[in-house]
Write a protein that holds these residues in place. Structure first.
Motif, PDB file in Angstrom:
ATOM      1  N   ILE A   1       0.861  -1.177   0.000  1.00 57.01           N
ATOM      2  CA  ILE A   1       0.000   0.000   0.000  1.00 57.01           C
ATOM      3  C   ILE A   1       0.899   1.229   0.000  1.00 57.01           C
ATOM      4  CG2 ILE A   1      -1.604   1.400   1.362  1.00 57.01           C
ATOM      5  CD1 ILE A   1      -2.890  -1.119   2.362  1.00 57.01           C
ATOM      6  N   VAL A   2       0.607   2.157  -0.900  1.00 54.69           N
ATOM      7  CA  VAL A   2       1.328   3.420  -0.955  1.00 54.69           C
ATOM      8  C   VAL A   2       0.326   4.529  -0.661  1.00 54.69           C
ATOM      9  CG1 VAL A   2       2.661   5.013  -2.396  1.00 54.69           C
ATOM     10  CG2 VAL A   2       2.952   2.536  -2.679  1.00 54.69           C
ATOM     11  N   LEU A   3       0.577   5.288   0.398  1.00 48.69           N
ATOM     12  CA  LEU A   3      -0.269   6.431   0.724  1.00 48.69           C
ATOM     13  C   LEU A   3       0.236   7.629  -0.072  1.00 48.69           C
ATOM     14  CD1 LEU A   3      -0.509   6.044   4.598  1.00 48.69           C
ATOM     15  CD2 LEU A   3      -2.121   5.242   2.869  1.00 48.69           C
ATOM     16  N   VAL A   4      -0.640   8.246  -0.844  1.00 53.83           N
ATOM     17  CA  VAL A   4      -0.247   9.367  -1.689  1.00 53.83           C
ATOM     18  C   VAL A   4      -0.903  10.640  -1.178  1.00 53.83           C
ATOM     19  CG1 VAL A   4      -0.358  10.352  -4.004  1.00 53.83           C
ATOM     20  CG2 VAL A   4       0.177   7.945  -3.710  1.00 53.83           C
ATOM     21  N   GLY A   5      -0.047  11.530  -0.687  1.00 52.30           N
ATOM     22  CA  GLY A   5      -0.502  12.826  -0.199  1.00 52.30           C
ATOM     23  C   GLY A   5       0.177  13.945  -0.959  1.00 52.30           C
ATOM     24  N   GLU A   6       0.103  15.134  -0.402  1.00 50.97           N
ATOM     25  CA  GLU A   6       0.622  16.324  -1.076  1.00 50.97           C
ATOM     26  C   GLU A   6       2.095  16.238  -1.437  1.00 50.97           C
ATOM     27  OE1 GLU A   6      -0.010  20.589   0.017  1.00 50.97           O
ATOM     28  OE2 GLU A   6      -1.825  19.714   0.893  1.00 50.97           O
ATOM     29  N   SER A   7       2.910  15.645  -0.583  1.00 44.31           N
ATOM     30  CA  SER A   7       4.353  15.655  -0.828  1.00 44.31           C
ATOM     31  C   SER A   7       4.918  14.304  -1.272  1.00 44.31           C
ATOM     32  CB  SER A   7       5.089  16.120   0.423  1.00 44.31           C
ATOM     33  OG  SER A   7       4.842  15.221   1.487  1.00 44.31           O
ATOM     34  N   THR A   8       4.082  13.311  -1.450  1.00 46.48           N
ATOM     35  CA  THR A   8       4.573  11.963  -1.757  1.00 46.48           C
ATOM     36  C   THR A   8       5.440  11.919  -3.002  1.00 46.48           C
ATOM     37  OG1 THR A   8       2.604  11.037  -0.723  1.00 46.48           O
ATOM     38  CG2 THR A   8       3.904   9.557  -2.081  1.00 46.48           C
ATOM     39  N   ARG A   9       5.066  12.641  -4.026  1.00 48.80           N
ATOM     40  CA  ARG A   9       5.838  12.559  -5.275  1.00 48.80           C
ATOM     41  C   ARG A   9       7.260  13.094  -5.117  1.00 48.80           C
ATOM     42  NH1 ARG A   9       3.834  17.129  -9.523  1.00 48.80           N
ATOM     43  NH2 ARG A   9       4.350  18.910  -8.240  1.00 48.80           N
ATOM     44  N   TYR A  10       7.514  13.845  -4.056  1.00 42.46           N
ATOM     45  CA  TYR A  10       8.842  14.398  -3.819  1.00 42.46           C
ATOM     46  C   TYR A  10       9.706  13.502  -2.922  1.00 42.46           C
ATOM     47  CZ  TYR A  10       6.438  18.514  -5.543  1.00 42.46           C
ATOM     48  OH  TYR A  10       5.688  19.369  -6.310  1.00 42.46           O
ATOM     49  N   LEU A  11       9.126  12.477  -2.329  1.00 40.75           N
ATOM     50  CA  LEU A  11       9.852  11.595  -1.406  1.00 40.75           C
ATOM     51  C   LEU A  11      10.523  10.484  -2.207  1.00 40.75           C
ATOM     52  CD1 LEU A  11       7.112  11.312   1.367  1.00 40.75           C
ATOM     53  CD2 LEU A  11       9.097  12.837   1.321  1.00 40.75           C
ATOM     54  N   ARG A  12      11.746  10.729  -2.591  1.00 42.22           N
ATOM     55  CA  ARG A  12      12.418   9.808  -3.508  1.00 42.22           C
ATOM     56  C   ARG A  12      13.334   8.807  -2.808  1.00 42.22           C
ATOM     57  NH1 ARG A  12      12.595  14.700  -6.814  1.00 42.22           N
ATOM     58  NH2 ARG A  12      11.034  14.420  -8.431  1.00 42.22           N
ATOM     59  N   LYS A  13      13.877   9.157  -1.661  1.00 38.21           N
ATOM     60  CA  LYS A  13      14.892   8.302  -1.041  1.00 38.21           C
ATOM     61  C   LYS A  13      14.316   6.948  -0.620  1.00 38.21           C
ATOM     62  CE  LYS A  13      18.696   8.406   2.189  1.00 38.21           C
ATOM     63  NZ  LYS A  13      19.451   9.186   3.141  1.00 38.21           N
ATOM     64  N   TYR A  14      13.507   6.907   0.405  1.00 36.92           N
ATOM     65  CA  TYR A  14      12.984   5.634   0.897  1.00 36.92           C
ATOM     66  C   TYR A  14      11.715   5.215   0.160  1.00 36.92           C
ATOM     67  CZ  TYR A  14      16.387   6.236   4.567  1.00 36.92           C
ATOM     68  OH  TYR A  14      17.549   6.419   5.245  1.00 36.92           O
ATOM     69  N   VAL A  15      10.814   6.126  -0.062  1.00 37.26           N
ATOM     70  CA  VAL A  15       9.560   5.790  -0.751  1.00 37.26           C
ATOM     71  C   VAL A  15       9.871   5.290  -2.159  1.00 37.26           C
ATOM     72  CG1 VAL A  15       7.375   6.677  -1.637  1.00 37.26           C
ATOM     73  CG2 VAL A  15       8.166   7.360   0.628  1.00 37.26           C
ATOM     74  N   GLY A  16      10.749   5.980  -2.848  1.00 36.53           N
ATOM     75  CA  GLY A  16      11.128   5.561  -4.199  1.00 36.53           C
ATOM     76  C   GLY A  16      11.769   4.186  -4.214  1.00 36.53           C
ATOM     77  N   TRP A  17      12.631   3.924  -3.228  1.00 37.71           N
ATOM     78  CA  TRP A  17      13.291   2.623  -3.123  1.00 37.71           C
ATOM     79  C   TRP A  17      12.259   1.527  -2.875  1.00 37.71           C
ATOM     80  CZ3 TRP A  17      13.537  -0.760   1.071  1.00 37.71           C
ATOM     81  CH2 TRP A  17      14.405  -1.851   0.905  1.00 37.71           C
ATOM     82  N   GLU A  18      11.309   1.763  -1.975  1.00 40.02           N
ATOM     83  CA  GLU A  18      10.277   0.775  -1.670  1.00 40.02           C
ATOM     84  C   GLU A  18       9.387   0.510  -2.889  1.00 40.02           C
ATOM     85  OE1 GLU A  18       8.561   2.685   1.721  1.00 40.02           O
ATOM     86  OE2 GLU A  18       9.814   1.561   3.125  1.00 40.02           O
ATOM     87  N   ILE A  19       9.039   1.559  -3.615  1.00 39.91           N
ATOM     88  CA  ILE A  19       8.229   1.397  -4.823  1.00 39.91           C
ATOM     89  C   ILE A  19       8.988   0.576  -5.859  1.00 39.91           C
ATOM     90  CG2 ILE A  19       7.262   2.630  -6.819  1.00 39.91           C
ATOM     91  CD1 ILE A  19       6.536   4.901  -4.792  1.00 39.91           C
ATOM     92  N   ASP A  20      10.249   0.902  -6.070  1.00 39.29           N
ATOM     93  CA  ASP A  20      11.059   0.159  -7.049  1.00 39.29           C
ATOM     94  C   ASP A  20      11.179  -1.308  -6.664  1.00 39.29           C
ATOM     95  OD1 ASP A  20      11.407   2.466  -8.531  1.00 39.29           O
ATOM     96  OD2 ASP A  20      13.436   2.865  -7.758  1.00 39.29           O
ATOM     97  N   LEU A  21      11.360  -1.583  -5.374  1.00 41.79           N
ATOM     98  CA  LEU A  21      11.466  -2.964  -4.911  1.00 41.79           C
ATOM     99  C   LEU A  21      10.154  -3.713  -5.115  1.00 41.79           C
ATOM    100  CD1 LEU A  21      13.231  -5.122  -3.612  1.00 41.79           C
ATOM    101  CD2 LEU A  21      12.537  -4.231  -1.371  1.00 41.79           C
ATOM    102  N   ALA A  22       9.041  -3.072  -4.810  1.00 42.19           N
ATOM    103  CA  ALA A  22       7.725  -3.698  -5.012  1.00 42.19           C
ATOM    104  C   ALA A  22       7.500  -4.018  -6.491  1.00 42.19           C
ATOM    105  CB  ALA A  22       6.622  -2.785  -4.497  1.00 42.19           C
ATOM    106  N   LYS A  23       7.878  -3.088  -7.354  1.00 46.16           N
ATOM    107  CA  LYS A  23       7.730  -3.316  -8.795  1.00 46.16           C
ATOM    108  C   LYS A  23       8.650  -4.441  -9.263  1.00 46.16           C
ATOM    109  CE  LYS A  23       7.513   0.428 -11.388  1.00 46.16           C
ATOM    110  NZ  LYS A  23       7.784   1.792 -11.863  1.00 46.16           N
ATOM    111  N   GLU A  24       9.871  -4.462  -8.765  1.00 42.88           N
ATOM    112  CA  GLU A  24      10.833  -5.501  -9.128  1.00 42.88           C
ATOM    113  C   GLU A  24      10.321  -6.883  -8.735  1.00 42.88           C
ATOM    114  OE1 GLU A  24      15.041  -6.702  -7.192  1.00 42.88           O
ATOM    115  OE2 GLU A  24      14.985  -4.682  -8.048  1.00 42.88           O
ATOM    116  N   LYS A  25       9.647  -6.964  -7.588  1.00 41.19           N
ATOM    117  CA  LYS A  25       9.111  -8.228  -7.097  1.00 41.19           C
ATOM    118  C   LYS A  25       7.723  -8.538  -7.668  1.00 41.19           C
ATOM    119  CE  LYS A  25      11.608  -8.510  -2.768  1.00 41.19           C
ATOM    120  NZ  LYS A  25      12.060  -9.884  -2.873  1.00 41.19           N
ATOM    121  N   SER A  26       7.209  -7.664  -8.539  1.00 42.34           N
ATOM    122  CA  SER A  26       5.880  -7.821  -9.152  1.00 42.34           C
ATOM    123  C   SER A  26       4.779  -7.942  -8.113  1.00 42.34           C
ATOM    124  CB  SER A  26       5.853  -9.014 -10.107  1.00 42.34           C
ATOM    125  OG  SER A  26       6.696  -8.780 -11.201  1.00 42.34           O
TER     126      SER A  26
END
Length: 109
Positions: free
Chosen positions: A8-33
Motif C-alpha cells: 500500500i502506498v499512501l499518496v498525499g501532497e508531498s509523496t511525489r517528492y519523497l524519492r529516497k525511501y519511498v522511491g526505493w520501496e516502490i522500485d522494490l515492489a515493482k521488481e518483485k511484481s
C-alpha cells in the motif's frame, strides 16, 4: 518486504517528492511484481492523481482508491488475485481504479 504479498502506498501532497525511501520501496515492489494499492489522501480522489502520485507509479499497473476504510479493505481482498491474473498486455495499460458501482456497493456514495 521479502514476505509481502501486496503493498500500500499512501499518496498525499508531498509523496511525489519523497524519492529516497519511498522511491526505493516502490522500485522494490515493482521488481518483485507485487500488487500495489495506491491510497489517495486527497479527499474523495478515486483514480490516479497526477499532481501527487510518484512518477514511477503514474503508468504502473496499480489500483488507485480513495482514503476510505471500505474501499481499502476491498482492494486488499480483491486486487492481489486480480493483478496476478492479468496478462502482460493488460498490465501494460497502466493505472487502474474501481468503478463508481463498487463504491456504491460499499456504501461510499
Amino acid at each position: 518486504m521479502g514476505k509481502a504479498k501486496q503493498v500500500i502506498v499512501l499518496v498525499g501532497e508531498s509523496t511525489r517528492y519523497l524519492r529516497k525511501y519511498v522511491g526505493w520501496e516502490i522500485d522494490l515492489a515493482k521488481e518483485k511484481s507485487l500488487p500495489i494499492i495506491i491510497v489517495n489522501l486527497k479527499d474523495g480522489q478515486r483514480s490516479m492523481d497526477a499532481d501527487r502520485c510518484p512518477a514511477s507509479l503514474r503508468t504502473h499497473c496499480a489500483v488507485h482508491v480513495a482514503f476510505k476504510m471500505n474501499i481499502i479493505q476491498f482492494a486488499l481482498d480483491h486486487w492481489p488475485p486480480e493483478y496476478c491474473g492479468l496478462s502482460v498486455d493488460v498490465r501494460n495499460q497502466g493505472a487502474r481504479h474501481y468503478a463508481t458501482a463498487v463504491y456504491k456497493t460499499l456504501g461510499l456514495l
